[in-house]
Write an enzyme that holds these catalytic residues in place. Structure first.
Site, short mmCIF file in Angstrom:
data_model
loop_
_atom_site.label_atom_id
_atom_site.label_comp_id
_atom_site.label_asym_id
_atom_site.label_seq_id
_atom_site.Cartn_x
_atom_site.Cartn_y
_atom_site.Cartn_z
N ARG A 33 0.83 -1.22 0.00
CA ARG A 33 0.00 0.00 0.00
C ARG A 33 0.86 1.27 0.00
O ARG A 33 0.46 2.28 -0.56
CB ARG A 33 -0.93 0.00 1.21
CG ARG A 33 -2.07 -0.98 1.01
CD ARG A 33 -3.00 -1.00 2.18
NE ARG A 33 -4.24 -1.67 1.83
CZ ARG A 33 -5.22 -1.90 2.66
NH1 ARG A 33 -5.13 -1.50 3.91
NH2 ARG A 33 -6.31 -2.51 2.26
N GLY A 38 -9.07 -8.09 0.25
CA GLY A 38 -7.83 -8.26 1.00
C GLY A 38 -7.29 -9.67 0.95
O GLY A 38 -6.10 -9.89 0.69
N LYS A 76 -18.27 -14.18 3.79
CA LYS A 76 -19.58 -13.64 4.15
C LYS A 76 -20.43 -13.32 2.94
O LYS A 76 -20.05 -12.52 2.09
CB LYS A 76 -19.36 -12.33 4.93
CG LYS A 76 -18.96 -12.52 6.37
CD LYS A 76 -19.63 -11.43 7.17
CE LYS A 76 -18.88 -10.92 8.34
NZ LYS A 76 -18.76 -9.48 8.33
P1 ADP Z 1 -11.67 -11.09 0.58
O1 ADP Z 1 -10.88 -10.42 1.66
O2 ADP Z 1 -10.82 -11.55 -0.56
O3 ADP Z 1 -12.87 -10.29 0.15
P2 ADP Z 1 -13.20 -12.58 2.52
O4 ADP Z 1 -12.67 -11.71 3.61
O5 ADP Z 1 -14.62 -12.45 2.15
O6 ADP Z 1 -12.28 -12.44 1.20
O7 ADP Z 1 -13.00 -14.11 2.91
C1 ADP Z 1 -11.75 -14.66 3.20
C2 ADP Z 1 -11.88 -15.72 4.23
O8 ADP Z 1 -12.82 -16.70 3.84
C3 ADP Z 1 -10.58 -16.45 4.44
O9 ADP Z 1 -10.15 -16.20 5.76
C4 ADP Z 1 -10.95 -17.92 4.28
O10 ADP Z 1 -10.39 -18.75 5.26
C5 ADP Z 1 -12.44 -17.91 4.43
N1 ADP Z 1 -13.06 -19.04 3.77
C6 ADP Z 1 -13.11 -19.31 2.46
N2 ADP Z 1 -13.75 -20.48 2.23
C7 ADP Z 1 -14.12 -20.96 3.44
C8 ADP Z 1 -14.82 -22.12 3.88
N3 ADP Z 1 -15.27 -23.01 3.00
N4 ADP Z 1 -15.02 -22.27 5.20
C9 ADP Z 1 -14.57 -21.36 6.07
N5 ADP Z 1 -13.90 -20.25 5.73
C10 ADP Z 1 -13.68 -20.05 4.42
MG MG Z 2 -11.16 -10.27 3.83
#
Ligand code: ADP
Ligand code: MG
Length: 409
Positions: A53, A366, A213
Site C-alpha cells: 500500500r 484483501g 460472508k
Molecule cells: P476477501 O478479503 O478476498 O474479500 P473474505 O474476507 O470475504 O475475502 O474471505 C476470506 C476468508 O474466507 C478467508 O479467511 C478464508 O479462510 C475464508 N473461507 C473461504 N472459504 C471458506 C470455507 N469453506 N469455510 C470457512 N472459511 C472459508
Molecule cells: Mg477479507
C-alpha cells in the site's frame, strides 16, 4: 492478462479533478493515503510486514514533489482505542523514507501547534507524515472541528486512499469539503478500471466470488447478474446457497442472514441472462485446522461432523477452463480456507487461471490479493485493487463519500 484494462479505460472519463489538473507549486498539499499496512515485531523493532500500500501511493507523492509541492501525508493505521504507541506511524515513516528519494519527517501528532511548526519548516519537495488519524476520536465521527484543524495545515487536499474512500471520515470527507480537493493517481486508476467493468467489459465476462460472508458479496452478485455473463461461486458463501436449496451443509460456515440473501440471488438468477454456478464437488474436513481429517467428495452434501473447506478439484478445473475463455475476469474472495494448506488447492487453481487468462483480469479483496501474493502471481494480473470494501461498494454501484467530496472535472 492482456493489458486490456488500459484499453477499456479509454472509454470512460474520470468524473473528478486530479492532481494533474491543479498547480501545486510551492503549496502545502495534504494527501490522504492508505497506509493501513500489516506490522510485525515488537517495540522499537516494529516494522512494516507488507509495503504494497505504501508503494501504491508513491506515484502521487513523487508527482506532487516533482511539481514543487510540500507534501503532508495522513492515514489511519489499525483500530487504536487510546493512542496505543504500537499503532504509531513510526514504522511506516521509516519504510516510506527508504522508498522515497527525499527526507520523510514524522509528525508527533495529527494536528496542533507542534505540527504547524513542522509544516512551517518544510521546504519544497519535503514530506511530512502525520500521526495515525484514528488517534483522534473525531476521525471516524467525521468531526467538523478535526476537519478544520487539518484544513489549517494545508492549501489543498488530495485523496489517494482508495481503500477508505467508502468511509465518510474527517480525513477522507470532512477536510475535503474545506479545501480545494482533487483525486490522486491511485484513486483515479482504481475508480477508472473498476468502473470500466460496469460499462463495457470485453465478453464473455466472468465473475468469481468466494470468501467468508454472503452479506459482503450479495450486492455485487445482484449487480453482476445484470452485467456479467457468468458468476462462479466458491468459498464459504456457497454453503448459504446450498442451505437455501435445502441441501445439507453439516458444520460448514453458514450465516442466517446469508441464506436469505442467497435465496434472493437464486431467485434473481432465474430471470437473468447471466449463469450462476455453484460447486459440484467439495473438499471437507472434520474441523477448521491444517491437521484435520480430510475427504474429497463428489457432490455437495455435507454430513454432520464435517465442514466444507474448499471447492473440489472438478469444480476448480471447470472454473479455470471458463476463466481461460473469458474476455474479462473479476475475482473477489478465496475459494476455500486457503490459509490452511490442505484447503488452498482450488484458490491456487483459480488464481493461476486468472493470472494466465488472455482476457482482462481484475482482483479485489484483501484475502484474495493476499492469496495471489502468496502464490507469487500478483504481477501477472492486470489490476490488483488496493481496496477491499471500497472496491465492492463501487462495483455494487454505491457512491464513495471520499470520491464524491472532490472537485468535479
Ligand atoms: P476477501 O478479503 O478476498 O474479500 P473474505 O474476507 O470475504 O475475502 O474471505 C476470506 C476468508 O474466507 C478467508 O479467511 C478464508 O479462510 C475464508 N473461507 C473461504 N472459504 C471458506 C470455507 N469453506 N469455510 C470457512 N472459511 C472459508
Ligand atoms: Mg477479507
Amino acid at each position: 492478462m492482456s493489458g486490456g484494462a488500459g484499453t477499456s479505460q479509454r472509454t470512460l472519463t474520470f468524473p473528478k479533478k486530479t492532481v494533474r489538473d491543479v498547480d501545486v507549486s510551492g503549496k502545502r498539499v495534504l494527501v490522504r493515503v492508505d497506509f493501513n499496512v500489516p506490522l510485525e515485531g515488537e517495540g522499537s523493532d516494529r516494522r512494516v510486514a507488507d509495503d504494497t500500500r505504501i508503494r501504491a501511493a508513491l506515484p502521487t507523492i513523487e508527482y506532487l514533489r516533482g511539481q514543487g509541492a510540500r507534501v503532508l501525508l495522513v492515514s489511519h493505521l489499525g483500530r487504536p482505542q487510546d493512542r496505543e504507541p504500537e499503532l504509531s506511524m513510526a514504522p511506516v515513516a521509516k519504510r516510506l523514507d527508504e522508498l522515497t528519494a527525499g527526507r520523510v519527517v514524522q509528525a508527533s501528532a495529527v494536528f496542533g501547534d507542534e505540527v504547524e511548526r513542522d509544516v512551517g519548516r518544510m521546504l519544497v519537495g519535503d514530506v511530512l507524515l502525520l500521526e495515525n488519524s484514528r488517534y483522534e476520536p473525531g476521525e471516524i465521527k467525521n468531526d467538523p472541528q478535526l476537519a478544520a484543524e487539518l484544513a489549517k495545515l494545508a492549501d489543498g487536499y488530495v485523496n489517494d486512499a482508495f481503500g477508505t474512500a467508502h468511509r465518510a471520515h474527517a480525513t477522507t470527507e470532512g477536510v475535503a469539503r474545506l479545501l480545494p480537493s482533487v483525486a490522486g493517481l491511485l484513486l483515479e486508476r482504481e475508480v477508472t478500471i473498476l468502473s470500466s467493468l460496469l460499462v463495457d467489459p470485453e465478453r464473455p465476462f466472468c465473475v468469481i466470488l468466494g470468501g467468508a460472508k454472503v452479506a459482503d458479496k450479495a450486492g455485487v452478485i445482484e449487480r453482476f447478474l445484470e452485467i456479467a455473463d457468468s458468476i462462479l461461486i466458491g468459498g464459504a458463501i456457497c454453503f448459504s446457497f446450498f442451505r437455501a436449496q435445502g441441501i445439507a451443509t453439516g458444520d460448514s460456515l453458514v450465516e442466517d442472514q446469508g441464506v436469505e440473501l442467497a435465496r434472493r440471488a437464486l431467485e434473481r438468477a432465474k430471470g437473468s441472462n447471466c449463469r450462476l454456478t455453484l460447486p459440484s464437488d467439495l473438499v471437507i474436513g472434520d474441523r477448521f485446522a491444517a491437521d484435520a481429517e480430510i475427504r474429497t467428495i463428489e457432490g455437495v452434501e455435507v454430513l454432520e461432523g464435517w465442514m466444507g473447506l474448499d471447492i473440489g478439484p472438478a469444480t476448480a478445473s471447470g472454473y479455470a477452463d471458463e476463466i481461460g475463455k473469458s474476455g474479462t475476469v473479476l475475482w473477489s474472495g478465496p475459494m476455500g480456507a486457503f490459509e490452511l494448506p490442505p484447503f488452498a488447492a482450488a484458490t491456487r487453481t483459480v488464481a493461476q487461471a486468472v493470472a494466465a487468462t488472455a482476457g482482462t483480469s481484475v482482483v479485489g479483496g484483501g484475502d484474495s490479493v493476499a492469496a495471489l501474493e502468496q502464490f507469487g502471481l500478483a504481477d501477472r494480473v492486470d489490476h490488483v485493487s488496493t481496496g477491499g470494501g471500497a472496491s465492492l461498494e463501487l462495483l455494487e454501484g454505491k457512491s464513495l463519500p471520499g470520491l464524491e467530496a472532490l472537485a468535479d472535472a
